[in-house]
Motif scaffolding. Structure first.
Motif, PDB file in Angstrom:
ATOM      1  N   GLN A   1       0.815  -1.212   0.000  1.00 60.22           N
ATOM      2  CA  GLN A   1       0.000   0.000   0.000  1.00 60.22           C
ATOM      3  C   GLN A   1       0.852   1.267   0.000  1.00 60.22           C
ATOM      4  N   GLY A   2       2.175   1.101   0.001  1.00 59.99           N
ATOM      5  CA  GLY A   2       3.070   2.251  -0.022  1.00 59.99           C
ATOM      6  C   GLY A   2       3.438   2.793   1.342  1.00 59.99           C
ATOM      7  N   ARG A   3       2.944   2.170   2.404  1.00 62.53           N
ATOM      8  CA  ARG A   3       3.237   2.612   3.758  1.00 62.53           C
ATOM      9  C   ARG A   3       4.598   2.073   4.212  1.00 62.53           C
ATOM     10  N   CYS A   4       5.386   2.932   4.832  1.00 61.84           N
ATOM     11  CA  CYS A   4       6.635   2.482   5.421  1.00 61.84           C
ATOM     12  C   CYS A   4       6.320   1.720   6.709  1.00 61.84           C
ATOM     13  N   VAL A   5       6.886   0.547   6.836  1.00 60.77           N
ATOM     14  CA  VAL A   5       6.620  -0.289   8.011  1.00 60.77           C
ATOM     15  C   VAL A   5       7.874  -0.526   8.841  1.00 60.77           C
ATOM     16  N   GLU A   6       9.011  -0.063   8.340  1.00 58.31           N
ATOM     17  CA  GLU A   6      10.246  -0.257   9.111  1.00 58.31           C
ATOM     18  C   GLU A   6      11.302   0.750   8.645  1.00 58.31           C
ATOM     19  N   ILE A   7      11.982   1.377   9.625  1.00 55.53           N
ATOM     20  CA  ILE A   7      13.108   2.267   9.357  1.00 55.53           C
ATOM     21  C   ILE A   7      14.312   1.684  10.109  1.00 55.53           C
ATOM     22  N   PRO A   8      15.161   0.929   9.436  1.00 57.11           N
ATOM     23  CA  PRO A   8      16.231   0.197  10.123  1.00 57.11           C
ATOM     24  C   PRO A   8      17.122   1.063  11.011  1.00 57.11           C
ATOM     25  N   SER A   9      17.433   2.291  10.589  1.00 53.57           N
ATOM     26  CA  SER A   9      18.349   3.127  11.369  1.00 53.57           C
ATOM     27  C   SER A   9      17.756   3.562  12.707  1.00 53.57           C
ATOM     28  N   LEU A  10      16.443   3.463  12.866  1.00 54.58           N
ATOM     29  CA  LEU A  10      15.784   3.861  14.110  1.00 54.58           C
ATOM     30  C   LEU A  10      15.455   2.666  15.002  1.00 54.58           C
ATOM     31  N   GLY A  11      15.683   1.458  14.493  1.00 55.72           N
ATOM     32  CA  GLY A  11      15.387   0.273  15.292  1.00 55.72           C
ATOM     33  C   GLY A  11      13.975  -0.241  15.034  1.00 55.72           C
ATOM     34  N   LYS A  12      13.763  -1.498  15.372  1.00 55.63           N
ATOM     35  CA  LYS A  12      12.483  -2.151  15.067  1.00 55.63           C
ATOM     36  C   LYS A  12      11.309  -1.599  15.848  1.00 55.63           C
ATOM     37  N   ASP A  13      11.540  -0.995  16.987  1.00 58.88           N
ATOM     38  CA  ASP A  13      10.439  -0.496  17.816  1.00 58.88           C
ATOM     39  C   ASP A  13      10.127   0.972  17.564  1.00 58.88           C
ATOM     40  N   ALA A  14      10.775   1.564  16.568  1.00 59.88           N
ATOM     41  CA  ALA A  14      10.576   2.991  16.309  1.00 59.88           C
ATOM     42  C   ALA A  14       9.167   3.262  15.788  1.00 59.88           C
ATOM     43  N   LYS A  15       8.627   4.422  16.155  1.00 59.83           N
ATOM     44  CA  LYS A  15       7.343   4.852  15.626  1.00 59.83           C
ATOM     45  C   LYS A  15       7.554   5.411  14.218  1.00 59.83           C
ATOM     46  N   ILE A  16       6.754   4.922  13.286  1.00 65.58           N
ATOM     47  CA  ILE A  16       6.906   5.322  11.887  1.00 65.58           C
ATOM     48  C   ILE A  16       6.118   6.610  11.642  1.00 65.58           C
ATOM     49  N   PRO A  17       6.748   7.665  11.139  1.00 70.22           N
ATOM     50  CA  PRO A  17       6.008   8.907  10.840  1.00 70.22           C
ATOM     51  C   PRO A  17       4.905   8.668   9.807  1.00 70.22           C
ATOM     52  N   ARG A  18       3.819   9.390   9.947  1.00 65.77           N
ATOM     53  CA  ARG A  18       2.697   9.219   9.032  1.00 65.77           C
ATOM     54  C   ARG A  18       3.082   9.583   7.605  1.00 65.77           C
ATOM     55  N   ARG A  19       4.008  10.522   7.456  1.00 66.62           N
ATOM     56  CA  ARG A  19       4.426  10.955   6.116  1.00 66.62           C
ATOM     57  C   ARG A  19       5.362   9.958   5.445  1.00 66.62           C
ATOM     58  N   ALA A  20       5.737   8.919   6.143  1.00 65.99           N
ATOM     59  CA  ALA A  20       6.642   7.917   5.562  1.00 65.99           C
ATOM     60  C   ALA A  20       5.839   6.972   4.668  1.00 65.99           C
ATOM     61  N   ARG A  21       5.558   7.427   3.477  1.00 63.10           N
ATOM     62  CA  ARG A  21       4.789   6.623   2.531  1.00 63.10           C
ATOM     63  C   ARG A  21       5.053   7.115   1.117  1.00 63.10           C
ATOM     64  N   VAL A  22       4.811   6.246   0.165  1.00 64.93           N
ATOM     65  CA  VAL A  22       4.913   6.582  -1.257  1.00 64.93           C
ATOM     66  C   VAL A  22       3.622   6.144  -1.926  1.00 64.93           C
ATOM     67  N   ASP A  23       3.400   6.621  -3.132  1.00 57.48           N
ATOM     68  CA  ASP A  23       2.170   6.296  -3.843  1.00 57.48           C
ATOM     69  C   ASP A  23       2.166   4.840  -4.306  1.00 57.48           C
ATOM     70  N   SER A  24       1.012   4.205  -4.143  1.00 60.42           N
ATOM     71  CA  SER A  24       0.778   2.837  -4.617  1.00 60.42           C
ATOM     72  C   SER A  24      -0.381   2.882  -5.596  1.00 60.42           C
ATOM     73  N   TYR A  25      -0.232   2.200  -6.728  1.00 61.21           N
ATOM     74  CA  TYR A  25      -1.174   2.355  -7.832  1.00 61.21           C
ATOM     75  C   TYR A  25      -1.946   1.074  -8.117  1.00 61.21           C
TER      76      TYR A  25
END
Length: 376
Positions: A77-101
């Motif tokens: 769906q284009g949602r970011c579900v993991e940011i490795p540099s912040l660790g697995k328990d990091a809260k993902i910002p809402r803006r961390a997404r790309v378009d899914s078509y």
């Protein structure tokens, strides 16, 4: 180039579960892959983090893809579900997404809807208009894909043009019979039209030896039925010769950018069904397309004029005129990308083709939508 339309992004067999595929459409890069269940996915390829190519990354085997720059992981769906540099328990910002078509598959092509319209408002894919492709018992199909350095709309108009074969195509055009039969255009259900005309068949010396064996010396006229479809900038041409010898071609044009087009084509025939005849058919397609492209590459201006008065269209240009009217209508509806502005402003900021998710949630996106020549 138009947003809010379906385009053929790739052949189905090119999209798999093992390796992402990067394709360029409408001047933008996209990444395609399959989930473990086999569903095709298309995402904008530019990561919202620092502009990395998502398609250079890897699939995780669970339906997500990691960006090839910093490993940010995105779901279908284009949602970011993991940011490795912040660790697995990091809260993902809402803006961390790309378009899914939206994606559909027809005729072993992957069709992607590049726009934000609701499902019921989108141009219809002509998925029911090529039954010959699935009838393996009575039809034989050859397929081709190639790139052309011509504008997509100019190329499409050429395919709808019934007047040019007499002067361009050595294997089936007849300069001694250039007249185009004027017929009523019939609107179809795909934002296009049909024209069914009769024309003088090519001379016996023009046709291949294998086909010459199937037709008589004195042949009646050939019937050519042409349909234009907005989705995929596609068309169907059904040629019927004496004795119900038929050849049906469906092709789609995907704008790579304003100057380059990727063409996908299938041709079905109900004669000479053996595999040994395939290469001759492919060679005929290649020759015809080369003749077309050599001519279209010299046309000026390179793009279709924005006014019907800027070229002298005549009654024989029925299908081309109808297509231009549809094109101009969509431009005025705000579907045309302002490529000049995009090139200028895109030097410092990435712009994205809008997806349906933006209509439902227009805020909290890093990448703005591409500018258009008319307001949306």
């Amino acid at each position: 180039m138009l947003i809010n339309n379906w385009y053929v992004a790739a052949k189905s067999q090119q999209v798999n579960r093992e390796k992402p595929l990067i394709v360029r459409m409408l001047g933008q890069n996209f990444v395609l892959y399959r989930t473990p269940e086999g569903e095709a996915v298309c995402l904008a390829n530019t990561c919202c983090h620092r502009g990395g190519s998502i398609g250079r990354g890897e699939l995780d085997g669970a339906g997500c893809i990691g960006c090839g720059y910093h490993g940010w992981k995105f779901n279908p769906q284009g949602r970011c579900v993991e940011i490795p540099s912040l660790g697995k328990d990091a809260k993902i910002p809402r803006r961390a997404r790309v378009d899914s078509y939206p994606v559909e598959e027809h005729f072993d092509w992957v069709w992607v809807f590049l726009g934000d319209l609701e499902e019921n408002d989108r141009p219809r894919i002509p998925a029911t208009e090529f039954p010959e492709y699935h009838d393996k018992e009575n039809w034989r199909v050859v397929s081709m894909e190639f790139d052309a350095d011509v504008n997509w709309a100019r190329g499409h108009e050429n395919s709808l043009d019934s007047a040019h074969p007499a002067f361009v195509h050595a294997s089936f055009g007849r300069r001694s019979a250039p007249e185009v039969q004027i017929v009523p255009l019939v609107p179809n259900a795909f934002m296009g039209h049909n024209a069914t005309r009769q024309r003088v068949p090519p001379k016996r010396s023009q046709i291949s030896a294998d086909i010459a064996k199937l037709v008589s010396e004195k042949r009646g006229k050939t019937t050519a039925s042409t349909d234009s479809y907005l989705a995929g900038i596609s068309h169907r041409i059904d040629i019927t010769r004496e004795g119900n010898i038929r050849q049906v071609t469906i092709s789609a044009r995907t704008p790579v950018d304003p100057y380059n087009t990727r063409v996908f084509a299938h041709q079905a025939r109900n004669y000479l069904l053996e595999e040994e005849h395939d290469e001759a058919r492919r060679e005929g397609i290649r020759r015809a397309y080369k003749e077309d492209l050599d001519v279209v590459a010299t046309v000026e201006p390179k793009f279709v004029p924005r006014s019907m008065a800027h070229q002298l269209l005549v009654e024989a240009d029925q299908m081309e005129t109808a297509f231009r009217k549809v094109l101009i209508e969509k431009v005025k509806q705000g579907w045309e990308i302002d490529f000049d502005r995009l090139q200028d402003e895109g030097r410092f900021r990435h712009y994205s083709i809008p997806s349906p998710a933006r209509r439902k949630d227009p805020k909290n996106w890093v990448h703005p939508v591409v500018p258009t020549t008319f307001p949306r």
